[in-house]
Design an enzyme around this catalytic site. Structure first.
Site, PDB file in Angstrom:
ATOM      1  N   HIS A  59      43.623 -22.712  33.459  1.00 22.94           N
ATOM      2  CA  HIS A  59      42.646 -23.728  33.095  1.00 22.94           C
ATOM      3  C   HIS A  59      41.254 -23.127  32.911  1.00 22.94           C
ATOM      4  O   HIS A  59      40.952 -22.025  33.396  1.00 22.94           O
ATOM      5  CB  HIS A  59      42.588 -24.826  34.153  1.00 22.94           C
ATOM      6  CG  HIS A  59      42.120 -24.330  35.504  1.00 22.94           C
ATOM      7  ND1 HIS A  59      40.794 -24.087  35.804  1.00 22.94           N
ATOM      8  CD2 HIS A  59      42.821 -24.041  36.624  1.00 22.94           C
ATOM      9  CE1 HIS A  59      40.684 -23.670  37.047  1.00 22.94           C
ATOM     10  NE2 HIS A  59      41.893 -23.627  37.579  1.00 22.94           N
ATOM     11  N   GLU A 104      48.130 -25.887  41.736  1.00 21.12           N
ATOM     12  CA  GLU A 104      47.667 -24.760  42.529  1.00 21.12           C
ATOM     13  C   GLU A 104      48.345 -24.829  43.889  1.00 21.12           C
ATOM     14  O   GLU A 104      49.000 -25.809  44.211  1.00 21.12           O
ATOM     15  CB  GLU A 104      46.137 -24.829  42.666  1.00 21.12           C
ATOM     16  CG  GLU A 104      45.487 -23.598  43.283  1.00 21.12           C
ATOM     17  CD  GLU A 104      45.766 -22.317  42.520  1.00 21.12           C
ATOM     18  OE1 GLU A 104      46.914 -21.844  42.603  1.00 21.12           O
ATOM     19  OE2 GLU A 104      44.867 -21.772  41.873  1.00 21.12           O
TER      20      GLU A 104
END
EC number: 3.1.3.46
Length: 290
Positions: free
Chosen positions: A11, A89
């Protein structure tokens, strides 16, 4: 056999990245202005690269990045984005995870219609007590524990092995979805796609996938990607691409940095098996201006 390209993108930058703070699942940060510009640059870089499938973590920063990349793409701007929580994550929730029924990595049913559903699971917090703190503080914790940072798990944090389990879960989902979506591309015997991974790269956005008709884009997170590289190179025994420094295998990918692999699946009756995995490049950041 079914061969497909896999491009993994981290990202774009968030304010937490800029401030040097650890963000896992508890901190659902949007992209910063720089992160938006990085994602636009990644989208422009990949604008002529055809993607047939897109998978993305359901965290804001990853979804924004994927949406920007797809919007800039000339061939798949209206493609479905499949949000998969197993791409998050280092996980930080004891809620529910959307995933398929558990099946071994080497055996997955794919001829039936693709389905996902809620299944309760329990996970430890992402970076545990270190989440929200500065990266340097976690480095100091790892040093005090006598462990290298990538292998260190803070108290209440998710271990590397737990992340690898989620990686395998995601691969199962992805393999099943791709085989289901592209049954017309499955071939008997060896695939006819030329192997370009042993050649010197031209440094082009379509390196390795120019003649690959199936190509998945995955947008995820830095620590997750670093552990995925360990899984690919150490557990699956993927050979390193020519000219790659071994130290680069496990370095954290920069924001909107890219890794690319060619995966070959063996398709037998209703079963899938990972037949081959080749790396084209890792941590490419040609689109990011210094």
């Amino acid at each position: 056999m079914l061969a497909f390209g896999l491009t993994i993108v981290r990202h774009g930058e968030t304010q937490c990245n800029k401030d040097g703070l650890l963000q896992g699942q508890k901190i659902d940060s949007p992209l910063s202005e720089i992160g938006i510009r990085q994602s636009e640059a990644a989208g422009q870089y990949l604008r002529d690269v055809k993607f047939t499938n897109v998978f993305v973590s359901n965290m804001k920063r990853a979804k924004q990045t994927a949406e920007i990349i797809v919007r800039n793409n000339r061939t798949c701007h209206d493609i479905e984005l499949v949000a998969d929580p197993s791409l998050k994550e280092r996980v930080s929730t004891d809620y529910c995870l959307i995933k398929q029924e558990k099946c071994p990595l080497k055996v997955c049913q794919f001829k039936a219609t693709f389905h996902m559903h809620l299944k309760p699971v329990s996970f430890l917090q992402s970076f545990g007590i270190a989440e929200g703190g500065r990266v340097i503080e976690m480095k100091n914790m790892a040093k005090a524990a006598g462990q290298p940072l990538p292998e260190f798990t803070p108290p209440e944090g998710e271990t590397m092995e737990q992340v690898k389990v989620r990686i395998k879960d995601f691969l199962e989902v992805m393999f099943q979805r791709i085989a289901s979506d592209h049954q017309d591309k499955i071939q008997d015997g060896e695939t006819s796609i030329p192997d370009e991974t042993d050649r010197a790269l031209a440094g082009l956005p379509d390196d390795g996938v120019l003649n690959v008709p199936v190509h998945a884009l995955v947008v995820g997170h830095g620590a997750y990607m670093s552990i995925a590289m360990r899984y690919f190179f150490e557990d699956v025994k993927c050979p390193m691409p020519r000219g790659l420094d071994a130290a680069q295998q496990y370095s954290i990918c920069p924001n909107t940095g890219m890794c690319r692999f060619i995966i070959t699946l063996k398709c037998s009756n209703a079963d899938l098996a990972l037949s081959d995995l080749k790396c084209v490049f890792i941590n490419r950041r040609d689109h990011i201006k210094s």
